[in-house]
Design a protein around this motif. Structure first.
Motif, PDB file in Angstrom:
ATOM      1  N   UNK A 275       0.847  -1.192   0.000  1.00 11.08           N
ATOM      2  CA  UNK A 275       0.000   0.000   0.000  1.00 11.08           C
ATOM      3  C   UNK A 275       0.885   1.246   0.000  1.00 11.08           C
ATOM      4  N   UNK A 276       1.996   1.158   0.694  1.00 10.97           N
ATOM      5  CA  UNK A 276       2.907   2.297   0.807  1.00 10.97           C
ATOM      6  C   UNK A 276       4.207   2.007   0.073  1.00 10.97           C
ATOM      7  N   UNK A 277       4.819   3.068  -0.444  1.00 12.29           N
ATOM      8  CA  UNK A 277       6.098   2.929  -1.134  1.00 12.29           C
ATOM      9  C   UNK A 277       7.169   2.477  -0.151  1.00 12.29           C
ATOM     10  N   UNK A 278       8.077   1.649  -0.654  1.00 13.13           N
ATOM     11  CA  UNK A 278       9.169   1.124   0.169  1.00 13.13           C
ATOM     12  C   UNK A 278      10.486   1.685  -0.348  1.00 13.13           C
ATOM     13  N   UNK A 279      11.343   2.113   0.570  1.00  7.80           N
ATOM     14  CA  UNK A 279      12.673   2.580   0.216  1.00  7.80           C
ATOM     15  C   UNK A 279      13.524   1.352  -0.107  1.00  7.80           C
ATOM     16  N   UNK A 280      14.036   1.270  -1.330  1.00  6.63           N
ATOM     17  CA  UNK A 280      14.774   0.079  -1.759  1.00  6.63           C
ATOM     18  C   UNK A 280      16.100  -0.099  -1.026  1.00  6.63           C
ATOM     19  N   UNK A 281      16.622   0.943  -0.442  1.00  6.55           N
ATOM     20  CA  UNK A 281      17.873   0.835   0.302  1.00  6.55           C
ATOM     21  C   UNK A 281      17.650   0.265   1.702  1.00  6.55           C
ATOM     22  N   UNK A 282      16.635   0.766   2.397  1.00  3.31           N
ATOM     23  CA  UNK A 282      16.400   0.354   3.782  1.00  3.31           C
ATOM     24  C   UNK A 282      15.362  -0.763   3.890  1.00  3.31           C
ATOM     25  N   UNK A 283      14.622  -1.011   2.805  1.00  2.00           N
ATOM     26  CA  UNK A 283      13.526  -1.987   2.791  1.00  2.00           C
ATOM     27  C   UNK A 283      12.483  -1.654   3.862  1.00  2.00           C
ATOM     28  N   UNK A 284      12.300  -0.358   4.090  1.00  2.00           N
ATOM     29  CA  UNK A 284      11.295   0.133   5.025  1.00  2.00           C
ATOM     30  C   UNK A 284      10.357   1.055   4.268  1.00  2.00           C
ATOM     31  N   UNK A 285       9.165   1.267   4.843  1.00  2.00           N
ATOM     32  CA  UNK A 285       8.260   2.221   4.222  1.00  2.00           C
ATOM     33  C   UNK A 285       8.940   3.577   4.130  1.00  2.00           C
ATOM     34  N   UNK A 286       8.699   4.267   3.030  1.00  2.00           N
ATOM     35  CA  UNK A 286       9.146   5.642   2.878  1.00  2.00           C
ATOM     36  C   UNK A 286       8.249   6.469   3.799  1.00  2.00           C
ATOM     37  N   UNK A 287       8.780   6.883   4.943  1.00  2.00           N
ATOM     38  CA  UNK A 287       7.989   7.524   5.993  1.00  2.00           C
ATOM     39  C   UNK A 287       7.307   8.801   5.509  1.00  2.00           C
TER      40      UNK A 287
END
Length: 146
Positions: free
Chosen positions: A72-84
């Motif tokens: 549902x939310x974009x993920x930062x490909x570097x951190x593999x976390x949601x783009x806050x």
């Protein structure tokens, strides 16, 4: 195996096992016979509460048929976390469901609401990832397990 598996009789294969200490390991097995059958069966995809995922042979996986409930939310490909920042912007744009508001549309228990992280479904609907009818069908399919 495929219908032509008989051509591999006598061949050796690697099979993943769990050793006596509970660690994943490999062993060699030889194909000695083949019996091909067709039958109808049910496939089950267990998921973890609130994450809708599970690990298969050390790889993060999700069950099929739940499009719109993940990514549902974009993920930062570097951190593999949601783009806050993008997540906050999406929530600001579409809002979040409260349990009471969601239960008027899809009558489920609060436990099911929490298990599916349904507060974020407003964002999924707003982005066109799923509609309320799709969510209601998934709730009907999965709610019995809670």
């Amino acid at each position: 195996m495929r219908r032509d598996a008989h051509q591999y009789i006598g061949h050796w294969f690697n099979k993943q096992i769990t050793d006596s200490d509970g660690n994943l390991d490999w062993t060699r097995v030889q194909l000695v016979d083949v019996d091909v059958q067709s039958e109808y069966t049910s496939a089950w995809s267990p998921v973890t509460y609130s994450h809708l995922c599970y690990y298969v042979n050390g790889m993060l996986s999700i069950p099929g048929g739940i499009t719109g409930l993940f990514n549902i939310f974009d993920v930062d490909s570097e951190t593999m976390m949601f783009d806050a920042e993008q997540m906050a912007a999406d929530i600001a744009q579409y809002g979040l469901f409260t349990y009471e508001e969601f239960a008027e549309l899809v009558p489920v228990s609060e436990e099911v609401f929490d298990a599916f992280n349904a507060q974020y479904f407003k964002v999924a609907i707003g982005k066109g990832l799923i509609d309320i009818e799709g969510i209601a069908k998934l709730a009907a399919d999965y709610a019995e397990f809670f």
